[in-house]
Scaffold this active site. Structure first.
Site, PDB file in Angstrom:
ATOM      1  N   SER A 113     123.242  78.074 -40.427  1.00  0.00           N
ATOM      2  CA  SER A 113     122.036  77.953 -39.614  1.00  0.00           C
ATOM      3  C   SER A 113     122.233  78.429 -38.188  1.00  0.00           C
ATOM      4  O   SER A 113     121.305  78.453 -37.405  1.00  0.00           O
ATOM      5  CB  SER A 113     121.580  76.488 -39.594  1.00  0.00           C
ATOM      6  OG  SER A 113     122.580  75.686 -38.993  1.00  0.00           O
ATOM      7  N   CYS A 114     123.470  78.786 -37.815  1.00  0.00           N
ATOM      8  CA  CYS A 114     123.734  79.076 -36.411  1.00  0.00           C
ATOM      9  C   CYS A 114     124.697  80.230 -36.271  1.00  0.00           C
ATOM     10  O   CYS A 114     125.901  80.037 -36.236  1.00  0.00           O
ATOM     11  CB  CYS A 114     124.296  77.844 -35.717  1.00  0.00           C
ATOM     12  SG  CYS A 114     124.601  78.085 -33.960  1.00  0.00           S
ATOM     13  N   GLY A 115     124.181  81.439 -36.181  1.00  0.00           N
ATOM     14  CA  GLY A 115     125.030  82.599 -36.055  1.00  0.00           C
ATOM     15  C   GLY A 115     125.758  82.672 -34.740  1.00  0.00           C
ATOM     16  O   GLY A 115     126.758  83.367 -34.621  1.00  0.00           O
ATOM     17  N   CYS A 117     127.266  80.158 -33.226  1.00  0.00           N
ATOM     18  CA  CYS A 117     128.412  79.262 -33.197  1.00  0.00           C
ATOM     19  C   CYS A 117     129.693  80.070 -33.351  1.00  0.00           C
ATOM     20  O   CYS A 117     129.803  80.917 -34.219  1.00  0.00           O
ATOM     21  CB  CYS A 117     128.325  78.220 -34.308  1.00  0.00           C
ATOM     22  SG  CYS A 117     126.890  77.160 -34.200  1.00  0.00           S
TER      23      CYS A 117
END
Length: 272
Positions: A113-115, A117
């Protein structure tokens, strides 16, 4: 491992009556991306949680939008194999590609859900010098924008089974659906789409529209700009930073796209 969905036993509670049945869920697995100039030595770039399908397209798109490669020919070959924990992708790069400078900046877990990071230098993103793009006059015709969501929905086969996958779709500027990619991660779905376009020598996507099935974060705008697209639409809402970056770079950004309306967040108000 090459499936977006798998069967799972679930307990369902319809009409005050608990029962067990089979249902489809989205498959999620870790993917370790390793880079090297020789088959004898690879370095880990990132570990991403993803849908274990279209892995080569994901890797191509990821490396391109991270500015590690510029063309598909920068990749000599990709070998993907299973281990006990997930997938490993060993990417043999042309020796002209200086990938070592990216290893320490991007090593770590990249969640579906979080590229963003795992990046250690956020300032690099805010001041990024995007490839030159041809600015379009005016905008896309309203009826074309309105037609896109239904065309996407009809092709979201894995989502219809599970309700658990995001999608990115590529359209011509006349609204013709060209390709669609699904993944448990929003960023992965867009990387797969861009990777597909890169391998087909379609970049930059100046005469195309990208439609996202969810919301628009800053990094999705970043990826769209890397691909050279002029129009980015989404079923969901954009963030404040995504609007700002789109505005600065002349990207036409639409949100809350439905068959009966949409919001436009950038560009002149008297143009669609």
């Amino acid at each position: 491992m090459d499936n977006k969905t798998q069967k799972s036993k679930i307990f369902k509670w319809p009409n005050n009556d608990m029962g067990q049945e089979d249902d489809y869920v989205a498959t999620e697995a870790p993917l370790e991306i390793r880079l090297g100039h020789s088959k004898d030595e690879f370095n880990t770039l990132a570990i991403s949680m993803c849908s274990p399908s279209e892995v080569n397209e994901l890797v191509y798109g990821y490396l391109f939008t991270e500015n590690i490669i510029n063309t598909s020919s920068d990749v000599v070959e990709i070998n993907v194999f299973d281990n006990d924990l997930g997938l490993i992708s060993e990417v043999l790069l042309d020796r002209s590609v200086n990938y070592q400078k990216f290893i320490n900046k991007r090593y770590g877990m990249v969640h579906a859900s979080c590229g963003i990071c795992g990046k250690t230098d956020f300032d690099d993103l805010l001041t990024f010098n995007y490839p030159a793009r041809k600015r379009t006059e005016g905008g896309i015709e309203p009826q074309i924008i309105l037609s896109l969501p239904d065309k996407l929905k009809l092709k979201q086969r894995a989502f219809m089974q599970t309700g658990g996958l995001h999608a990115s779709a590529l359209f011509s500027d006349t609204g013709k659906l060209l390709c669609i990619n699904e993944d448990v991660g929003r960023h992965n779905a867009l990387d797969k789409l861009i990777g597909t376009a890169l391998r087909k020598d379609m970049l930059p996507l100046r005469k195309h529209i990208i439609l996202l099935s969810g919301r628009v974060s800053f990094e999705l705008v970043h990826k769209a700009l890397m691909a050279g697209v002029n129009t980015l639409c989404a079923i969901g809402a954009p963030s404040s930073l995504s609007i700002e970056i789109a505005q600065v770079n002349g990207l036409q950004l639409y949100g809350f796209s439905k068959a009966n309306g949409f919001n436009r967040y950038t560009g002149k108000s008297h143009h669609v």
